[in-house]
Design a protein around this motif. Structure first.
Motif, PDB file in Angstrom:
ATOM      1  N   ALA A   1       0.834  -1.207   0.000  1.00  0.00           N
ATOM      2  CA  ALA A   1       0.000   0.000   0.000  1.00  0.00           C
ATOM      3  C   ALA A   1       0.867   1.255   0.000  1.00  0.00           C
ATOM      4  CB  ALA A   1      -0.917  -0.014   1.221  1.00  0.00           C
ATOM      5  N   ALA A   2       1.956   1.242   0.770  1.00  0.00           N
ATOM      6  CA  ALA A   2       2.854   2.402   0.808  1.00  0.00           C
ATOM      7  C   ALA A   2       3.472   2.659  -0.560  1.00  0.00           C
ATOM      8  CB  ALA A   2       3.942   2.170   1.852  1.00  0.00           C
ATOM      9  N   ALA A   3       3.865   1.595  -1.232  1.00  0.00           N
ATOM     10  CA  ALA A   3       4.464   1.750  -2.563  1.00  0.00           C
ATOM     11  C   ALA A   3       3.437   2.286  -3.557  1.00  0.00           C
ATOM     12  CB  ALA A   3       5.013   0.419  -3.043  1.00  0.00           C
ATOM     13  N   ARG A   4       2.229   1.757  -3.498  1.00  0.00           N
ATOM     14  CA  ARG A   4       1.191   2.194  -4.425  1.00  0.00           C
ATOM     15  C   ARG A   4       0.833   3.661  -4.182  1.00  0.00           C
ATOM     16  NH1 ARG A   4      -1.323  -1.842  -7.197  1.00  0.00           N
ATOM     17  NH2 ARG A   4      -0.896  -3.371  -5.576  1.00  0.00           N
ATOM     18  N   ARG A   5       0.849   4.056  -2.907  1.00  0.00           N
ATOM     19  CA  ARG A   5       0.520   5.436  -2.549  1.00  0.00           C
ATOM     20  C   ARG A   5       1.646   6.390  -2.939  1.00  0.00           C
ATOM     21  NH1 ARG A   5      -0.213   4.353   2.224  1.00  0.00           N
ATOM     22  NH2 ARG A   5       1.775   4.955   3.113  1.00  0.00           N
ATOM     23  N   THR A   6       2.885   5.965  -2.736  1.00  0.00           N
ATOM     24  CA  THR A   6       4.031   6.828  -3.026  1.00  0.00           C
ATOM     25  C   THR A   6       4.272   6.938  -4.526  1.00  0.00           C
ATOM     26  OG1 THR A   6       5.031   6.160  -0.924  1.00  0.00           O
ATOM     27  CG2 THR A   6       6.484   7.182  -2.552  1.00  0.00           C
ATOM     28  N   GLY A   7       4.207   5.809  -5.219  1.00  0.00           N
ATOM     29  CA  GLY A   7       4.268   5.833  -6.671  1.00  0.00           C
ATOM     30  C   GLY A   7       5.643   5.853  -7.296  1.00  0.00           C
ATOM     31  N   GLU A   8       6.691   5.886  -6.495  1.00  0.00           N
ATOM     32  CA  GLU A   8       8.044   5.893  -7.038  1.00  0.00           C
ATOM     33  C   GLU A   8       9.017   5.342  -6.002  1.00  0.00           C
ATOM     34  OE1 GLU A   8       9.266   9.849  -7.904  1.00  0.00           O
ATOM     35  OE2 GLU A   8       8.789  10.622  -5.922  1.00  0.00           O
ATOM     36  N   PRO A   9      10.167   4.805  -6.451  1.00  0.00           N
ATOM     37  CA  PRO A   9      11.146   4.234  -5.508  1.00  0.00           C
ATOM     38  C   PRO A   9      11.990   5.316  -4.834  1.00  0.00           C
ATOM     39  CG  PRO A   9      11.942   4.005  -7.744  1.00  0.00           C
ATOM     40  CD  PRO A   9      10.553   4.598  -7.858  1.00  0.00           C
ATOM     41  N   SER A  10      11.352   6.106  -4.014  1.00  0.00           N
ATOM     42  CA  SER A  10      11.957   7.298  -3.435  1.00  0.00           C
ATOM     43  C   SER A  10      12.503   7.052  -2.034  1.00  0.00           C
ATOM     44  CB  SER A  10      10.911   8.408  -3.373  1.00  0.00           C
ATOM     45  OG  SER A  10       9.820   7.998  -2.547  1.00  0.00           O
ATOM     46  N   ALA A  11      13.208   8.051  -1.516  1.00  0.00           N
ATOM     47  CA  ALA A  11      13.696   7.988  -0.140  1.00  0.00           C
ATOM     48  C   ALA A  11      12.526   7.932   0.841  1.00  0.00           C
ATOM     49  CB  ALA A  11      14.580   9.198   0.149  1.00  0.00           C
ATOM     50  N   ARG A  12      11.444   8.608   0.495  1.00  0.00           N
ATOM     51  CA  ARG A  12      10.252   8.573   1.351  1.00  0.00           C
ATOM     52  C   ARG A  12       9.709   7.161   1.449  1.00  0.00           C
ATOM     53  NH1 ARG A  12       4.411  11.038  -0.460  1.00  0.00           N
ATOM     54  NH2 ARG A  12       3.180  10.067   1.197  1.00  0.00           N
ATOM     55  N   LEU A  13       9.626   6.470   0.315  1.00  0.00           N
ATOM     56  CA  LEU A  13       9.136   5.094   0.341  1.00  0.00           C
ATOM     57  C   LEU A  13      10.078   4.208   1.142  1.00  0.00           C
ATOM     58  CD1 LEU A  13       7.272   2.801  -0.479  1.00  0.00           C
ATOM     59  CD2 LEU A  13       8.498   2.648  -2.668  1.00  0.00           C
ATOM     60  N   ARG A  14      11.373   4.383   0.951  1.00  0.00           N
ATOM     61  CA  ARG A  14      12.348   3.580   1.710  1.00  0.00           C
ATOM     62  C   ARG A  14      12.149   3.768   3.210  1.00  0.00           C
ATOM     63  NH1 ARG A  14      14.675   0.553   4.251  1.00  0.00           N
ATOM     64  NH2 ARG A  14      16.887   0.010   4.279  1.00  0.00           N
ATOM     65  N   ALA A  15      11.907   5.004   3.633  1.00  0.00           N
ATOM     66  CA  ALA A  15      11.700   5.272   5.052  1.00  0.00           C
ATOM     67  C   ALA A  15      10.422   4.605   5.554  1.00  0.00           C
ATOM     68  CB  ALA A  15      11.641   6.778   5.284  1.00  0.00           C
ATOM     69  N   GLU A  16       9.359   4.648   4.752  1.00  0.00           N
ATOM     70  CA  GLU A  16       8.109   4.002   5.153  1.00  0.00           C
ATOM     71  C   GLU A  16       8.275   2.493   5.264  1.00  0.00           C
ATOM     72  OE1 GLU A  16       4.165   5.065   3.910  1.00  0.00           O
ATOM     73  OE2 GLU A  16       4.940   6.755   2.754  1.00  0.00           O
ATOM     74  N   LEU A  17       8.947   1.905   4.283  1.00  0.00           N
ATOM     75  CA  LEU A  17       9.156   0.454   4.314  1.00  0.00           C
ATOM     76  C   LEU A  17       9.977   0.051   5.536  1.00  0.00           C
ATOM     77  CD1 LEU A  17       9.923  -0.355   0.556  1.00  0.00           C
ATOM     78  CD2 LEU A  17       7.737  -0.521   1.765  1.00  0.00           C
ATOM     79  N   ALA A  18      10.982   0.851   5.865  1.00  0.00           N
ATOM     80  CA  ALA A  18      11.821   0.541   7.024  1.00  0.00           C
ATOM     81  C   ALA A  18      11.003   0.575   8.311  1.00  0.00           C
ATOM     82  CB  ALA A  18      12.982   1.524   7.101  1.00  0.00           C
ATOM     83  N   ALA A  19      10.138   1.589   8.449  1.00  0.00           N
ATOM     84  CA  ALA A  19       9.311   1.690   9.648  1.00  0.00           C
ATOM     85  C   ALA A  19       8.335   0.522   9.745  1.00  0.00           C
ATOM     86  CB  ALA A  19       8.555   3.019   9.632  1.00  0.00           C
ATOM     87  N   ILE A  20       7.728   0.180   8.624  1.00  0.00           N
ATOM     88  CA  ILE A  20       6.807  -0.966   8.603  1.00  0.00           C
ATOM     89  C   ILE A  20       7.570  -2.254   8.920  1.00  0.00           C
ATOM     90  CG2 ILE A  20       5.272  -2.364   7.159  1.00  0.00           C
ATOM     91  CD1 ILE A  20       4.730   0.264   5.558  1.00  0.00           C
ATOM     92  N   GLY A  21       8.762  -2.367   8.361  1.00  0.00           N
ATOM     93  CA  GLY A  21       9.574  -3.556   8.593  1.00  0.00           C
ATOM     94  C   GLY A  21       9.913  -3.754  10.056  1.00  0.00           C
ATOM     95  N   ARG A  22      10.287  -2.684  10.747  1.00  0.00           N
ATOM     96  CA  ARG A  22      10.635  -2.810  12.162  1.00  0.00           C
ATOM     97  C   ARG A  22       9.412  -3.214  12.990  1.00  0.00           C
ATOM     98  NH1 ARG A  22      14.681   0.947  10.698  1.00  0.00           N
ATOM     99  NH2 ARG A  22      13.304   2.763  10.647  1.00  0.00           N
ATOM    100  N   SER A  23       8.253  -2.650  12.662  1.00  0.00           N
ATOM    101  CA  SER A  23       7.029  -3.034  13.359  1.00  0.00           C
ATOM    102  C   SER A  23       6.685  -4.497  13.088  1.00  0.00           C
ATOM    103  CB  SER A  23       5.885  -2.121  12.909  1.00  0.00           C
ATOM    104  OG  SER A  23       4.660  -2.523  13.486  1.00  0.00           O
ATOM    105  N   THR A  24       6.870  -4.914  11.844  1.00  0.00           N
ATOM    106  CA  THR A  24       6.557  -6.293  11.476  1.00  0.00           C
ATOM    107  C   THR A  24       7.514  -7.269  12.154  1.00  0.00           C
ATOM    108  OG1 THR A  24       5.737  -5.521   9.336  1.00  0.00           O
ATOM    109  CG2 THR A  24       6.213  -7.873   9.531  1.00  0.00           C
ATOM    110  N   GLU A  25       8.778  -6.903  12.269  1.00  0.00           N
ATOM    111  CA  GLU A  25       9.736  -7.759  12.985  1.00  0.00           C
ATOM    112  C   GLU A  25       9.261  -8.020  14.407  1.00  0.00           C
ATOM    113  OE1 GLU A  25      13.812  -6.649  13.070  1.00  0.00           O
ATOM    114  OE2 GLU A  25      13.968  -6.457  10.902  1.00  0.00           O
ATOM    115  N   HIS A  26       8.744  -6.981  15.049  1.00  0.00           N
ATOM    116  CA  HIS A  26       8.237  -7.135  16.418  1.00  0.00           C
ATOM    117  C   HIS A  26       7.055  -8.099  16.444  1.00  0.00           C
ATOM    118  CE1 HIS A  26       7.182  -6.138  20.534  1.00  0.00           C
ATOM    119  NE2 HIS A  26       5.952  -5.846  20.140  1.00  0.00           N
TER     120      HIS A  26
END
Length: 287
Positions: free
Chosen positions: A63-88
């Protein structure tokens, strides 16, 4: 709210991970055999259970990728935050799958950015996402990153920043093995061995050192050079490799997430729809 496309991508990714876990015999890796006697010491049922805990995070990444629309630094930051939550969340469900979350998360996000892209385009998009630094990453280095620096290995981050070359090679092997008449289990094992034969696996570097890693790579190549797991000699060589790894408590853990990534890309339809990866009637080979 997640779209049906986001849910489909996430379910396909989790199915790919479960398919990787169900495959046997994977040399030195968790599979449905008696894991209490194996080097990983991980219960296979627990790993299958915790794999499902990746689903909400992967949907959020799509969903974050679809909303952002490009492989940007913003998307990377969102994926990282989601990833850390998912790891937990995965940790609460039993743990494991950190490498799979990294690999599948990037590939799911890339697939969401360009539905219907071919594997080369998807891995290139994942490469562009991974090129951005995670500015909120924990400052304490992981074991994998420490080993990468010590030995000059690419590691999981380097693999992603190179566009997942081992996933692309494994996908080629998977396709070729099927064409040559291998069963689905044999084709998937050959794909795994293709990864193992050249991957600078940081887990093996940590436990076995550079010489041990090169030995494992050579033995994996030996299975493929014997004709692959579909041949009698290849199956015997695979059995010897498995015995060799288990006796030394060595596990090529870096290869397993890349096989899951391979199965995920295989399952993506040509027009942006998702189709299940072929499921063999028997996913376990007899040793």
């Amino acid at each position: 709210m997640n779209s049906p496309e986001d849910e489909a991508l996430a379910h396909t990714a989790v199915d790919a991970l479960v398919g990787q876990l169900a495959l046997a015999p994977k040399p030195g890796l968790p599979d449905p055999r008696d894991l209490t006697a194996r080097a990983t010491r991980r219960d296979h049922r627990a790993l299958r259970w915790s794999a499902g805990a990746l689903l909400p995070g992967l949907m959020a990444m799509a969903a974050a990728a679809r909303r952002t629309g490009e492989p940007s630094a913003r998307l990377r930051a969102e994926l990282a935050a989601i990833g850390r939550s998912t790891e937990h969340t995965v940790g609460l469900a039993g743990g494991g799958h950190r490498g799979a979350l990294w690999t599948l998360g990037l590939l799911v996000a890339a697939a969401a950015l360009k539905p219907g892209a071919d594997p080369s385009e998807t891995t290139t998009l994942a490469k562009h996402i991974a090129a951005h630094p995670d500015r909120r990453a924990p400052r304490r280095p992981s074991r994998g990153s420490t080993v990468s620096v010590r030995y000059g290995a690419a590691g999981a981050r380097g693999e992603a920043r190179a566009g997942f070359p081992h996933v692309r090679r494994a996908l080629n092997t998977l396709t070729a093995a099927r064409t040559q008449g291998a069963t689905e289990a044999q084709a998937r094992l050959d794909a795994l061995l293709t990864v193992m034969s050249t991957l600078q696996d940081t887990e093996l570097l940590y436990t076995a050192g550079p010489m041990g890693l090169r030995d494992v790579q050579a033995r994996a190549r030996g299975v493929l050079e014997a004709g692959g797991t579909a041949t009698e000699q290849g199956a015997l060589t695979l059995r010897a490799l498995d015995t060799y790894l288990v006796s030394r408590a060595w596990s090529p853990r870096g290869s397993a997430p890349l096989l899951a990534g391979t199965l995920f890309l295989n399952a993506l339809g040509a027009q942006g729809t998702v189709r299940p990866a072929p499921t063999p009637p028997q996913t376990q080979l007899s040793l």
